[in-house]
Scaffold this motif. Structure first.
Motif, PDB file in Angstrom:
ATOM      1  N   GLY A 242       0.734  -1.251   0.041  1.00 53.10           N
ATOM      2  CA  GLY A 242       0.093  -0.045  -0.053  1.00 53.10           C
ATOM      3  C   GLY A 242       0.874   1.095   0.101  1.00 53.10           C
ATOM      4  O   GLY A 242       0.169   2.391   0.330  1.00 53.10           O
ATOM      5  N   TYR A 243       2.307   1.267  -0.275  1.00 54.74           N
ATOM      6  CA  TYR A 243       3.059   2.388  -0.154  1.00 54.74           C
ATOM      7  C   TYR A 243       2.648   3.471  -1.456  1.00 54.74           C
ATOM      8  O   TYR A 243       2.259   2.892  -2.337  1.00 54.74           O
ATOM      9  N   LYS A 244       2.909   4.474  -1.191  1.00 52.42           N
ATOM     10  CA  LYS A 244       2.661   5.583  -2.106  1.00 52.42           C
ATOM     11  C   LYS A 244       3.823   6.404  -2.452  1.00 52.42           C
ATOM     12  O   LYS A 244       4.756   6.485  -1.490  1.00 52.42           O
ATOM     13  N   PRO A 245       3.880   7.131  -3.369  1.00 49.06           N
ATOM     14  CA  PRO A 245       2.989   7.087  -4.731  1.00 49.06           C
ATOM     15  C   PRO A 245       3.028   5.824  -5.698  1.00 49.06           C
ATOM     16  O   PRO A 245       2.041   5.577  -6.052  1.00 49.06           O
ATOM     17  N   GLU A 246       3.831   4.874  -5.448  1.00 53.62           N
ATOM     18  CA  GLU A 246       3.970   3.772  -6.027  1.00 53.62           C
ATOM     19  C   GLU A 246       3.971   2.375  -5.177  1.00 53.62           C
ATOM     20  O   GLU A 246       4.786   2.704  -4.115  1.00 53.62           O
ATOM     21  N   PRO A 247       3.387   1.453  -5.392  1.00 56.02           N
ATOM     22  CA  PRO A 247       3.538   0.450  -4.679  1.00 56.02           C
ATOM     23  C   PRO A 247       4.897  -0.542  -4.623  1.00 56.02           C
ATOM     24  O   PRO A 247       5.475  -0.371  -5.576  1.00 56.02           O
ATOM     25  N   SER A 248       5.334  -1.261  -3.464  1.00 58.82           N
ATOM     26  CA  SER A 248       6.418  -1.913  -3.731  1.00 58.82           C
ATOM     27  C   SER A 248       6.083  -3.288  -3.926  1.00 58.82           C
ATOM     28  O   SER A 248       4.801  -3.910  -3.428  1.00 58.82           O
ATOM     29  N   LEU A 249       6.915  -4.215  -4.238  1.00 55.91           N
ATOM     30  CA  LEU A 249       6.633  -5.697  -4.436  1.00 55.91           C
ATOM     31  C   LEU A 249       6.723  -6.176  -3.084  1.00 55.91           C
ATOM     32  O   LEU A 249       7.753  -6.034  -2.529  1.00 55.91           O
ATOM     33  N   ARG A 250       5.997  -7.133  -2.741  1.00 56.83           N
ATOM     34  CA  ARG A 250       6.182  -7.958  -1.314  1.00 56.83           C
ATOM     35  C   ARG A 250       6.099  -9.714  -1.997  1.00 56.83           C
ATOM     36  O   ARG A 250       5.221 -10.058  -2.921  1.00 56.83           O
ATOM     37  N   SER A 251       6.620 -10.527  -1.156  1.00 51.49           N
ATOM     38  CA  SER A 251       6.225 -11.934  -1.513  1.00 51.49           C
ATOM     39  C   SER A 251       6.425 -12.661  -0.101  1.00 51.49           C
ATOM     40  O   SER A 251       7.253 -12.141   0.838  1.00 51.49           O
ATOM     41  N   LYS A 252       5.880 -13.792  -0.050  1.00 50.63           N
ATOM     42  CA  LYS A 252       6.145 -14.760   0.800  1.00 50.63           C
ATOM     43  C   LYS A 252       5.928 -16.166   0.350  1.00 50.63           C
ATOM     44  O   LYS A 252       5.173 -16.390  -0.765  1.00 50.63           O
TER      45      LYS A 252
ATOM     46  N   PHE B   3      -2.167 -12.070   4.603  1.00 50.70           N
ATOM     47  CA  PHE B   3      -0.871 -11.559   5.244  1.00 50.70           C
ATOM     48  C   PHE B   3      -1.122 -10.472   6.148  1.00 50.70           C
ATOM     49  O   PHE B   3      -2.626 -10.004   6.194  1.00 50.70           O
ATOM     50  N   ASP B   4      -0.209 -10.143   7.019  1.00 56.59           N
ATOM     51  CA  ASP B   4      -0.570  -9.019   7.928  1.00 56.59           C
ATOM     52  C   ASP B   4      -0.160  -7.549   6.985  1.00 56.59           C
ATOM     53  O   ASP B   4       0.521  -6.928   6.758  1.00 56.59           O
ATOM     54  N   GLY B   5      -1.487  -7.186   6.706  1.00 59.40           N
ATOM     55  CA  GLY B   5      -1.730  -5.740   6.305  1.00 59.40           C
ATOM     56  C   GLY B   5      -1.128  -4.383   6.977  1.00 59.40           C
ATOM     57  O   GLY B   5      -0.871  -3.243   6.355  1.00 59.40           O
ATOM     58  N   SER B   6      -1.079  -4.691   8.271  1.00 65.40           N
ATOM     59  CA  SER B   6      -0.475  -3.620   8.946  1.00 65.40           C
ATOM     60  C   SER B   6       0.983  -3.435   8.904  1.00 65.40           C
ATOM     61  O   SER B   6       1.501  -2.295   9.186  1.00 65.40           O
ATOM     62  N   SER B   7       1.816  -4.254   8.090  1.00 62.32           N
ATOM     63  CA  SER B   7       3.120  -4.029   8.100  1.00 62.32           C
ATOM     64  C   SER B   7       3.287  -3.822   6.322  1.00 62.32           C
ATOM     65  O   SER B   7       4.443  -3.479   6.255  1.00 62.32           O
ATOM     66  N   THR B   8       2.222  -3.538   5.856  1.00 63.83           N
ATOM     67  CA  THR B   8       2.459  -3.012   4.270  1.00 63.83           C
ATOM     68  C   THR B   8       1.572  -1.903   4.000  1.00 63.83           C
ATOM     69  O   THR B   8       1.277  -1.683   2.914  1.00 63.83           O
ATOM     70  N   GLN B   9       1.236  -1.187   4.885  1.00 69.54           N
ATOM     71  CA  GLN B   9       0.364   0.082   4.674  1.00 69.54           C
ATOM     72  C   GLN B   9      -0.900  -0.136   4.188  1.00 69.54           C
ATOM     73  O   GLN B   9      -1.352   0.392   3.418  1.00 69.54           O
ATOM     74  N   GLN B  10      -1.391  -1.491   4.554  1.00 66.25           N
ATOM     75  CA  GLN B  10      -2.724  -1.744   3.955  1.00 66.25           C
ATOM     76  C   GLN B  10      -3.774  -2.146   4.806  1.00 66.25           C
ATOM     77  O   GLN B  10      -4.722  -2.441   4.528  1.00 66.25           O
ATOM     78  N   ALA B  11      -3.551  -2.085   6.251  1.00 65.28           N
ATOM     79  CA  ALA B  11      -4.574  -2.113   7.123  1.00 65.28           C
ATOM     80  C   ALA B  11      -4.089  -1.758   8.530  1.00 65.28           C
ATOM     81  O   ALA B  11      -2.917  -1.354   8.698  1.00 65.28           O
ATOM     82  N   GLU B  12      -5.009  -1.505   9.451  1.00 63.73           N
ATOM     83  CA  GLU B  12      -4.715  -0.976  10.781  1.00 63.73           C
ATOM     84  C   GLU B  12      -4.445  -2.386  11.764  1.00 63.73           C
ATOM     85  O   GLU B  12      -4.881  -3.348  11.421  1.00 63.73           O
ATOM     86  N   GLY B  13      -3.693  -2.046  12.973  1.00 56.60           N
ATOM     87  CA  GLY B  13      -3.248  -3.266  13.636  1.00 56.60           C
ATOM     88  C   GLY B  13      -4.306  -4.027  14.304  1.00 56.60           C
ATOM     89  O   GLY B  13      -4.266  -5.209  14.314  1.00 56.60           O
ATOM     90  N   GLY B  14      -5.347  -3.265  14.566  1.00 56.21           N
ATOM     91  CA  GLY B  14      -6.480  -3.843  15.176  1.00 56.21           C
ATOM     92  C   GLY B  14      -7.172  -4.821  14.351  1.00 56.21           C
ATOM     93  O   GLY B  14      -8.000  -5.760  14.666  1.00 56.21           O
ATOM     94  N   SER B  15      -7.168  -4.712  12.961  1.00 62.50           N
ATOM     95  CA  SER B  15      -7.992  -5.542  12.008  1.00 62.50           C
ATOM     96  C   SER B  15      -6.827  -5.650  10.962  1.00 62.50           C
ATOM     97  O   SER B  15      -7.260  -5.100   9.705  1.00 62.50           O
ATOM     98  N   SER B  16      -5.804  -6.585  10.953  1.00 64.85           N
ATOM     99  CA  SER B  16      -4.842  -6.423  10.212  1.00 64.85           C
ATOM    100  C   SER B  16      -4.816  -7.618   8.998  1.00 64.85           C
ATOM    101  O   SER B  16      -4.076  -7.425   8.086  1.00 64.85           O
ATOM    102  N   ASP B  17      -5.623  -8.444   9.185  1.00 56.78           N
ATOM    103  CA  ASP B  17      -5.520  -9.393   7.988  1.00 56.78           C
ATOM    104  C   ASP B  17      -5.979  -8.889   6.598  1.00 56.78           C
ATOM    105  O   ASP B  17      -7.022  -8.404   6.388  1.00 56.78           O
ATOM    106  N   CYS B  18      -5.279  -8.993   5.637  1.00 59.88           N
ATOM    107  CA  CYS B  18      -5.404  -8.921   4.398  1.00 59.88           C
ATOM    108  C   CYS B  18      -5.614 -10.022   3.512  1.00 59.88           C
ATOM    109  O   CYS B  18      -4.730 -10.821   3.941  1.00 59.88           O
ATOM    110  N   LEU B  19      -6.091 -10.139   2.405  1.00 59.66           N
ATOM    111  CA  LEU B  19      -6.396 -11.571   1.737  1.00 59.66           C
ATOM    112  C   LEU B  19      -5.366 -11.373   0.326  1.00 59.66           C
ATOM    113  O   LEU B  19      -5.795 -10.356  -0.493  1.00 59.66           O
TER     114      LEU B  19
END
Ligand code: MG
Length: 325
Positions: A14-24, A38-54
């Motif tokens: 979720g980084y701006k202005p351009e996204p970066s690549l992630r992998s696992k 994955f943990d979206g709170s570590s990729t600027q895609q979610a808040e820590g309290g509700s961090s799961d992204c699909l």
């Protein structure tokens, strides 16, 4: 022998202005890559309290390196909705395989300090000898470029060529594809480039102007066509397409990568960022009508020369196909 498969899941953060690549890595017995999270709170895609992204697998490649397969994914929220960072979903809705794209990805290889390869001892000789050059004082990073080409072809990504570029340490590859896979392929080709360069302790810089002064920037000229352009073209068709694109030039610039104003200066084979023009064989124009197209009775393709090297190909497709169809 183990029936476990090693899958390398790739997505955009979720980084701006351009996204970066992630992998696992996922190890599984499943025949087809399952959905994952994955943990979206570590990729600027979610808040820590509700961090799961699909992660939704959307394109699978033979793994040319460590993993059995590379799995390109779209990101959804924990509620199974398209994530705001997910530019692919919109592009996939409007593009069909009749749209062909050839992305000319330019980039610099860099050392551990972030300087272009070959610049360790200060500014190198002026540009001139480096473009398509050969010899130790003229070219840097060739081995990585060649390994990258091999890896992409093994993965089923159609690179159609590579070359050393105008600045020392700068390279280009051309990536061809149809429909949404064209953009998936470009992202996965970038992923492979970063990863292969890792083994050499080398970085990849896709900023459009890493070196100011009389040094070329990096672009991602985007060649494109649809059925009509390839088989039922005419001068008036091509003119009308260019005119349509000209009307939404400002939108294009928003979609074509950040810091592009540093590159689109009117110098170094570019048009100024605040001007729109098109012309036959014109590399100083925003859109070039290739001589190939004219000589084939106006059947061929167009080259949009505006996208920066850091542009998101999903956004480019959204802009071009959204404007012209
Ligand atoms: Mg080039």
């Amino acid at each position: 022998m183990s029936d476990m498969k090693v899958l390398e899941y790739i997505w955009l953060d979720g980084y701006k202005p351009e996204p970066s690549l992630r992998s696992k890595i996922k190890v599984t017995k499943d025949e087809t890559p399952p959905d994952w999270s994955f943990d979206g709170s570590s990729t600027q895609q979610a808040e820590g309290g509700s961090s799961d992204c699909l992660l939704l697998p959307v394109q699978t490649y033979d793994g040319p390196l460590f993993a059995d397969s590379l799995v390109m994914c779209e990101v959804q929220t924990g509620e199974h909705e398209t994530h705001v960072s997910n530019m692919r979903a919109a592009a996939a809705k409007i593009v069909t395989d009749e749209w062909w794209f050839g992305f000319e990805q330019e980039y610099f290889f860099t050392d551990e300090k972030g300087e272009p390869l070959g610049w360790e001892n200060g500014t190198p000789r002026p540009q001139g000898d480096y473009y398509c050059g050969v010899g130790a004082s003229n070219v840097e990073g060739r081995e990585i470029s060649e390994l990258h080409l091999e890896a992409c072809l093994e993965a089923g990504i159609e690179l159609t060529g590579t070359n050393a570029e105008v600045a020392l340490g700068q390279w280009e590859y051309q990536c061809f594809g149809k429909g949404i896979k064209a953009a998936d392929d470009l992202w996965v080709s970038r992923y492979l480039l970063y990863k292969i360069a890792e083994d050499f302790g080398v970085g990849v810089n896709i900023h459009p102007k890493p070196k100011t002064g009389d040094w070329n920037g990096s672009g991602m000229h985007t060649n494109f066509s649809n059925d009509e352009m390839r088989t039922n073209g005419s001068e008036s068709l091509y003119t009308s397409l260019c005119e349509k694109l000209g009307k939404v030039h400002d939108d294009a610039i928003i979609s074509y990568g950040s810091d592009n104003d540093m590159r689109l200066t009117g110098l170094h084979e570019t048009q100024s960022i605040d001007k729109f023009s098109y012309g036959i064989s014109d590399r100083g124009a925003s859109i070039r009508i290739p001589i190939h197209t004219v000589e084939h009775n106006w059947n061929g393709y167009l080259e949009d020369r505006r996208p920066a090297s850091n542009a998101d190909p999903y956004r480019i497709i959204n802009h071009i196909v959204g404007t012209l169809s």
